[in-house]
Design an enzyme around this catalytic site. Sequence first.
Site, short mmCIF file in Angstrom:
data_model
loop_
_atom_site.label_atom_id
_atom_site.label_comp_id
_atom_site.label_asym_id
_atom_site.label_seq_id
_atom_site.Cartn_x
_atom_site.Cartn_y
_atom_site.Cartn_z
N HIS A 124 48.02 35.51 38.38
CA HIS A 124 48.40 35.19 37.14
C HIS A 124 49.95 35.38 36.75
O HIS A 124 50.64 35.97 37.83
CB HIS A 124 47.60 35.78 35.95
CG HIS A 124 47.82 37.41 36.09
ND1 HIS A 124 48.90 38.15 35.78
CD2 HIS A 124 46.97 38.29 36.72
CE1 HIS A 124 48.92 39.19 35.98
NE2 HIS A 124 47.82 39.63 36.47
N GLU A 174 39.60 40.98 36.84
CA GLU A 174 40.16 42.18 37.38
C GLU A 174 39.12 43.27 37.54
O GLU A 174 38.42 43.64 36.75
CB GLU A 174 41.58 42.63 36.86
CG GLU A 174 42.08 43.60 37.67
CD GLU A 174 42.64 43.40 39.25
OE1 GLU A 174 41.59 43.35 40.07
OE2 GLU A 174 43.93 43.48 39.33
#
Length: 180
Positions: free
Chosen positions: A9, A84
Site C-alpha cells: 500500500h 496485515e
Amino acid sequence: MGHFYFVRHGQTIWNVENKICGATDIALTQEGHEQAIATGEAILKQVIHIDEILYSPLVRAADTARHISEITGVPARPEPRLKEQNFGKYESTPRDGAEFRLAKEDFICRYDGGESMLQMAQRIYNLLDDIREESDRKTYLLVAHNGIARFVESYFHDMTNAEFAVFGVKNCEIRKYVFP
C-alpha cells in the site's frame, strides 16, 4: 509458468511516524494516494497484464487498490487473508522498539492480543497455494502490507529469521513472483 504481482500500500501517517500499523486501520497520506495513482500509471506504461486485483480489506490497501483499479480498469475485490498481521499491544508503538524486535523473534507465540507468525504464515501460504493453482489461467495483483510481503518472499526464497525480520518493500513498489 504462472506468476502474480505484489504491491505494498501507499504511505500512511504511521509509516511517516515509524509506528507499527498492523491490523489497525490507518488511512493513506496525500503522498500515499499519489503513490497509488503513480503505480496504476506505471502498470499501464509497462503494459503489465493483470486479470484481477486482490486487496487487504484495511483502508490503506483498499484505497491503493481502488486507485490502481480506476486507472488500469482491472477489477478489484477484497481478500481477507491479505489483512496485515495483528501485532496486538505493539500496534502504534515504534517499529524499531527493542521489545518489539525481541518479540518478533518468537514465531510461535501470539503477540499479546495478536496473531503469531505461524498463524500468519498459514493463511498467506494457503492463499498463495490457491493462486498458484489458478496461475495458468489468471494473473493477480495482490495489494497488501509489508508484513504480508515478508511471508510472500519467504514462500519463494529461503530466509533466515534475521533476513525475514528485516525484509521489506517500499510503499507501492511492484514486485513480480514466478511460481516454479
